[in-house]
Design a protein around this motif. Structure first.
Motif, PDB file in Angstrom:
ATOM      1  N   MET A 138      38.765  -2.089  10.121  1.00  0.00           N
ATOM      2  CA  MET A 138      39.355  -1.362  11.253  1.00  0.00           C
ATOM      3  C   MET A 138      39.218   0.128  11.018  1.00  0.00           C
ATOM      4  SD  MET A 138      42.823  -3.530  11.713  1.00  0.00           S
ATOM      5  CE  MET A 138      43.523  -2.533  13.032  1.00  0.00           C
ATOM      6  N   ASP A 139      39.167   0.866  12.141  1.00  0.00           N
ATOM      7  CA  ASP A 139      39.142   2.313  11.920  1.00  0.00           C
ATOM      8  C   ASP A 139      40.562   2.874  12.041  1.00  0.00           C
ATOM      9  OD1 ASP A 139      39.524   2.154  14.552  1.00  0.00           O
ATOM     10  OD2 ASP A 139      37.707   3.236  15.142  1.00  0.00           O
ATOM     11  N   CYS A 140      40.718   4.094  11.540  1.00  0.00           N
ATOM     12  CA  CYS A 140      42.049   4.705  11.476  1.00  0.00           C
ATOM     13  C   CYS A 140      42.661   4.802  12.875  1.00  0.00           C
ATOM     14  CB  CYS A 140      41.973   6.111  10.890  1.00  0.00           C
ATOM     15  SG  CYS A 140      41.029   6.172   9.365  1.00  0.00           S
ATOM     16  N   LYS A 141      41.746   5.109  13.835  1.00  0.00           N
ATOM     17  CA  LYS A 141      42.180   5.410  15.195  1.00  0.00           C
ATOM     18  C   LYS A 141      42.936   4.252  15.844  1.00  0.00           C
ATOM     19  CE  LYS A 141      39.841   6.786  19.315  1.00  0.00           C
ATOM     20  NZ  LYS A 141      38.555   7.106  19.934  1.00  0.00           N
ATOM     21  N   THR A 142      42.551   3.021  15.542  1.00  0.00           N
ATOM     22  CA  THR A 142      43.171   1.865  16.193  1.00  0.00           C
ATOM     23  C   THR A 142      44.687   1.915  16.078  1.00  0.00           C
ATOM     24  OG1 THR A 142      41.233   0.643  15.504  1.00  0.00           O
ATOM     25  CG2 THR A 142      43.073  -0.658  16.348  1.00  0.00           C
ATOM     26  N   CYS A 143      45.176   2.328  14.939  1.00  0.00           N
ATOM     27  CA  CYS A 143      46.630   2.393  14.786  1.00  0.00           C
ATOM     28  C   CYS A 143      47.178   3.809  14.909  1.00  0.00           C
ATOM     29  CB  CYS A 143      47.061   1.816  13.439  1.00  0.00           C
ATOM     30  SG  CYS A 143      46.547   0.123  13.224  1.00  0.00           S
ATOM     31  N   HIS A 144      46.394   4.779  14.435  1.00  0.00           N
ATOM     32  CA  HIS A 144      46.942   6.144  14.355  1.00  0.00           C
ATOM     33  C   HIS A 144      46.483   7.050  15.488  1.00  0.00           C
ATOM     34  CE1 HIS A 144      48.733   5.411  10.446  1.00  0.00           C
ATOM     35  NE2 HIS A 144      47.598   4.863  10.052  1.00  0.00           N
ATOM     36  N   GLY A 145      45.579   6.561  16.348  1.00  0.00           N
ATOM     37  CA  GLY A 145      45.104   7.382  17.453  1.00  0.00           C
ATOM     38  C   GLY A 145      44.185   8.494  16.973  1.00  0.00           C
TER      39      GLY A 145
END
Ligand code: SF4
Lengths: 215, 752
Positions: A138-145
């Motif tokens: 997963m990339d960071c953005k999926t959870c952290h935007g």
């Protein structure tokens, strides 16, 4: 001789009035529930000083991982320690007030910055970055935007009851979300776990379901 | 139209509906559930980088190797260090819970000066400069008034650089009064000094023994280097090695042994001689050793032409199994069988020192048990008892002496050790309180206490308190407010156990040379100083030859120089050891004039007198005998229990704040006592309210009380729990050695 029937009938007259009161009560409490309550529930806190993710992202080679990395033992380092920053920030760079605060108050005194962490989860949750980022790709953005492109840190809204950040429940008090990163509640984790059919068992307890995250 | 009750009801219903349609109730429910599951005041381990620091423990003399897990700079967990000699990957509950001691809110946070009366608990924090100047001033005055010899130091060990620094200080200052807290090591060292004529330590090749005869030693109750003994005991179980436990109470060790022999307390000496009797009569002894490498077995004529009785006839004439049976309460045929089993084993090992060995005991008992090892020839052999040289890596230049020092050093020791009366004793701390209390002016005018807590651990606490009250100046180097610190005038707090460097030599009883390194795991949490640095600073302030005797800028420099070329390797591996060490063979092991083992040392021949079992205090008006017992769950030494460890103490030992006294159901019945009843325990030394704990595991007419409770200091979690047995028992001077030989005291127990 009078009977009950002789009494004037006023009941029907007050019917409309009762509805009015009902509506007043309803509207007032809706306002309280949707507008006043969220304001009361969260206190607004400022970070020790502001930070520009975008600026730093442009300077580093390895994206988010440059500062938010995995340690040698596979655990996730999270927010950088002072040591990581002080290499470049021994002296005040640039002219912002935040930079001066950082260098003078923290670097000079060798004091860790007490960052307020938007994504901190309750302590009963076991979460492994490695399982999600390395194994789950997963990339960071999926959870952290899109935090990596932000130029400033938003106000930290702290739940007065739980002490956790508003980001966990989400900005929307009703709990609706548009993006995957809008909320970080258990339902949001399980939504993805169910969708992807995650059925790993916990390494520690050898059990699945709840025990994957709650040991 | 009029506003009536109905309108208000409508308003309420509307409000209710509105609230239900808003997120408020759902959000509040969610938040409160999070709050209740995560009480904000519950401590949560910090998240951060994990790292480990290897160190050795200073918590007890066991000196185990430890690996401390840290999250960033906070120590969070203690585990045994793999590969460390003896403890090898293991640790006991005290070290594991030692983190609580490290971060205890009750740690001494800065130097302190007493402001109220002694023991009143009124203190004022002072600066290090003030504290050191004041201490040096007081000591300077002593020297000026020609009383240098009245300074005493009490420590819990005399090996390693910290005791060596104190000795150096005393020498340069001009006092002979270095004192080590008493333990079975005193008796063993004296036994070796007499029977081997060596200045050595008794160590045990326990892992290789194939028959173990323990005269009350708490193998798994904290005797010796506790963790190592636990491991040795487990290895015996695996190899079917027989352990015979001789003691009046069913201790954990007795419960896990192959044979428990409840013996009349104090008569172990007679039992050992009874066993010797069988070995000699049945000719089961090791002829090679006894005939070629030992003297004093047969009768002999001394230089003056007098006939002297040898060990053989001494035993044969006085200690038949039937006599031993009468005295000890163990049947004669059991003694005979035991002797045959013992002598028939290929590596039999007899050991002594009751419980954890905090009381030295009768020197004749130690010599008798040692003679058993000699009879079977298991001295300096695989699986036997070895006499190992004391650590000798400290090679400093001797202290420089001025005239005052030279004069002071001529004065005999205050405790009488090494004097004409007790020539073999090195330290007789248990004699000191009586010496002080019976003197017009205390022979000790200033006292330094480091790593020890004599006000709690010495028998007869009242006499100790009285003696301390007449010492004008007491300095404690403790990092926790223990009972001795409560009586001090100045506290110069040492760093905590995981905050400092220290060499840890010679774990008790371990049969390979070991020097471990305790090192700082975390940085000091308070305004404390390494005791070594403090001592160097005081010496510096006193100036002259005293300052010159300390040629180091800091303790760390002193330690580094002492270790010399080993400094790098000890830092890397945490320990210097020699796993291949073997004890010297019989032809070179003994330093007597004949170079032989002495069954009866020249100046110690009991002749025709039979050996006396030490008489304990109290007359026949007392119907019972009180004995102390030790447990791994109760730290009875200078360091007290941490709260976590106290939680593990059984309700049969400590119920609430009440201490439980073990009593045999038959005895209880005889004296009209029931289970769990309050009772008044009386001894010649004092009185205490206790609870009865009926146990068939204690011999009739004997009652047992745990050591390690009844603190008044250390912290609020320990203070006030139970009774300190030292309040109820006093020392009994062994006439032959001067050491404390008390194994109990007469007592009475009546319903409260
Ligand atoms: S025996 Fe002593 S040194 Fe070893 S782990 Fe226990 S308390 Fe620590």
């Amino acid at each position: 001789m009078s009977t009950l029937d002789d009494k004037p009938k006023e009941v029907s007259d007050s019917g409309g009035f009762a509805i009015l009161f009902f509506i007043v009560g309803l509207v007032a409490s809706l306002v309280v529930g949707w507008v006043v309550f969220p304001k009361l529930l969260y206190s607004q806190k400022k970070q020790p000083f502001d930070f520009n993710h975008q600026l730093h992202n442009e300077l580093v080679d390895d994206g988010c991982q440059s500062c938010h990395f995995f340690r040698e033992d596979g655990s996730y380092a999270g927010v950088p320690k002072l040591e990581q920053c002080s290499g470049c920030h021994e002296e005040v760079q640039g002219e912002t007030e935040d930079e001066a605060v950082f260098v003078n108050e923290y670097v000079a005194n060798n004091r860790e910055v007490p960052w307020l962490i938007y994504s901190r989860q309750p302590d009963c949750v076991f979460f492994s970055h490695a399982a999600h980022v390395k194994a789950g790709q997963m990339d960071c953005k999926t959870c952290h935007g899109d935090i990596g492109t932000s130029t400033t840190l938003k106000v930290y809204e702290e739940n007065r009851i739980t002490g956790y950040s508003r980001d966990i429940w989400g900005k929307n008090i009703a709990g609706f979300k548009k993006n995957t990163w809008d909320r970080m509640k258990m339902d949001d984790c399980s939504e993805c776990h169910v969708k992807l059919g995650v059925n790993q068992t916990s390494v520690q307890t050898q059990k699945g379901a709840c025990f994957v995250c709650h040991k | 139209m009029k506003i009536d009750r109905r309108s208000f009801l409508s308003l309420g219903v509307g409000a209710g509906a509105g609230i239900a349609l808003s997120p408020l109730p759902w959000k509040l429910t969610d938040d409160s559930s999070i709050w209740t599951q995560m009480w904000p005041w519950t401590p949560v381990p910090r998240d951060g980088a994990v790292n480990y620091v290897n160190t050795a423990s200073t918590i007890c003399s066991g000196g185990c190797g430890l690996s401390v897990r840290k999250i960033d700079d906070r120590a969070v967990k203690v585990e045994g260090l793999k590969g460390y000699p003896g403890s090898n990957g293991n640790a006991c509950i005290h070290c594991m819970a030692g983190i609580q001691m490290l971060y205890s809110p009750n740690a001494v946070k800065s130097p302190m000066k007493r402001t109220g009366k002694r023991g009143e608990g009124k203190w004022q924090p002072i600066s290090w400069d003030e504290a050191i100047s004041e201490t040096a001033k007081k000591l300077g005055e002593l020297r000026e008034s020609g009383k240098a010899s009245t300074l005493a130091c009490i420590l819990n060990s005399d090996y390693g650089t910290i005791p060596a620094l104190f000795k150096q200080f005393l020498n340069a200052f001009g006092s002979p009064n270095f004192m080590r807290t008493p333990s079975y090591q005193d008796a063993y060292e004296m036994t070796l000094a007499l029977m081997h004529q060596t200045d050595s330590m008794a160590v045990f090749d326990a892992e290789n023994a194939d028959f173990v005869l323990s005269f009350g030693s708490g193998i798994i109750d904290g005797w010796g280097s506790s963790v190592r003994m636990f491991k040795a005991n487990s290895s015996w179980k695996e190899k079917n090695v027989k352990l015979v436990q001789i003691e009046p109470r069913l201790s954990n060790t007795a419960a896990k042994s192959d044979q428990w022999l409840p013996v009349n307390p104090g008569t172990e000496l007679i039992l050992a001689l009874g066993i010797a009797h069988v070995i000699i009569t049945e000719s089961l002894y090791n002829k090679d050793f006894v005939e070629k490498y030992a003297e004093g077995f047969e009768d002999w004529t001394d230089n003056e032409g007098n006939k002297q009785k040898g060990f053989k006839n001494f035993v044969l004439e006085g200690y038949s199994p039937s006599y031993a049976a009468r005295v000890t309460g163990i049947e004669a045929n059991t003694i005979v069988k035991l002797a045959k089993d013992f002598a028939g084993a290929s590596a039999p090992l007899a050991l002594c020192g009751r419980g954890q060995g905090t009381t030295p005991g009768s020197i004749h008992e130690f010599m008798a048990v040692h003679a058993l090892n000699a009879l079977v020839g298991n001295i300096n052999k695989k699986g036997g008892i070895w006499a190992m040289p004391k650590p000798d890596y400290i090679k400093w230049e001797q202290a420089k002496l001025d005239d005052t020092a030279r004069e002071g050093l001529k004065v005999p020791r205050a405790d009488g050790a090494g004097t004409e009366k007790f020539p073999h004793a090195k330290y007789l701390l248990t004699r000191l309180p009586e010496v002080i209390n019976s003197a017009k002016e205390s022979p000790i005018q200033a006292l330094f206490v480091s790593g020890a807590n004599p006000a709690y651990t010495l028998p007869d606490t009242k006499a100790v308190a009285k003696a301390f009250a007449s010492i004008p100046f007491i300095v404690s180097f403790t990092s926790h407010m223990d009972e001795t610190a409560e009586m001090a005038d100045i506290i110069l707090p040492n760093h905590g156990h995981f905050e400092r460097y220290e060499d840890i030599p010679a774990p008790p009883g371990y049969n390979k040379p070991v020097v471990g390194l305790a090192r700082p795991v975390i940085s000091p949490q308070h305004n404390t100083r390494h005791v070594g640095d403090t001592l160097i600073a005081i010496a510096g302030k006193l100036g002259g030859t005293i300052a010159e005797s300390f040629p180091w800028k800091s303790y760390e420099e002193c330690l580094e120089k002492t270790m010399g070329e080993n400094w790098t390797s000890i830092q890397e591996s945490g320990v210097i050891t020699n796993p291949d060490y073997e004890a010297p063979g019989w032809d070179t092991a003994f330093e007597t004039s004949s170079k032989k083992f002495a069954f009866i040392p020249g100046n110690h021949n009991p002749g025709n007198n039979s050996l006396q079992i030490p008489v304990i205090e109290g007359n026949d008006n007392y119907r019972l005998t009180l004995i102390p017992y030790d447990s791994m769950r109760l730290a009875a030494g200078p360091v007290g229990n941490t709260p976590f460890v106290t939680k593990t103490v059984s309700e049969k030992v400590l119920k609430g704040n009440d201490i439980c006294i073990e009593i045999n159901p038959k005895t209880a019945e005889k004296y009209g006592l029931k289970q769990g009843q309050y009772a008044i325990l009386t001894t010649p030394k004092g009185k205490a309210k206790v609870k009865t704990e009926l146990s068939p595991g204690i011999m009739p007419d004997i009652i047992a009380m745990p050591r390690g409770l009844g603190h008044t200091g250390i912290d609020e979690y320990l203070a006030g729990k139970g009774i300190n047995i030292n309040e109820l028992i006093g020392p009994v001077e062994d006439p032959a050695s001067g050491l404390d030989a008390a194994w109990g005291i007469k007592a009475d127990l009546v319903k409260a």
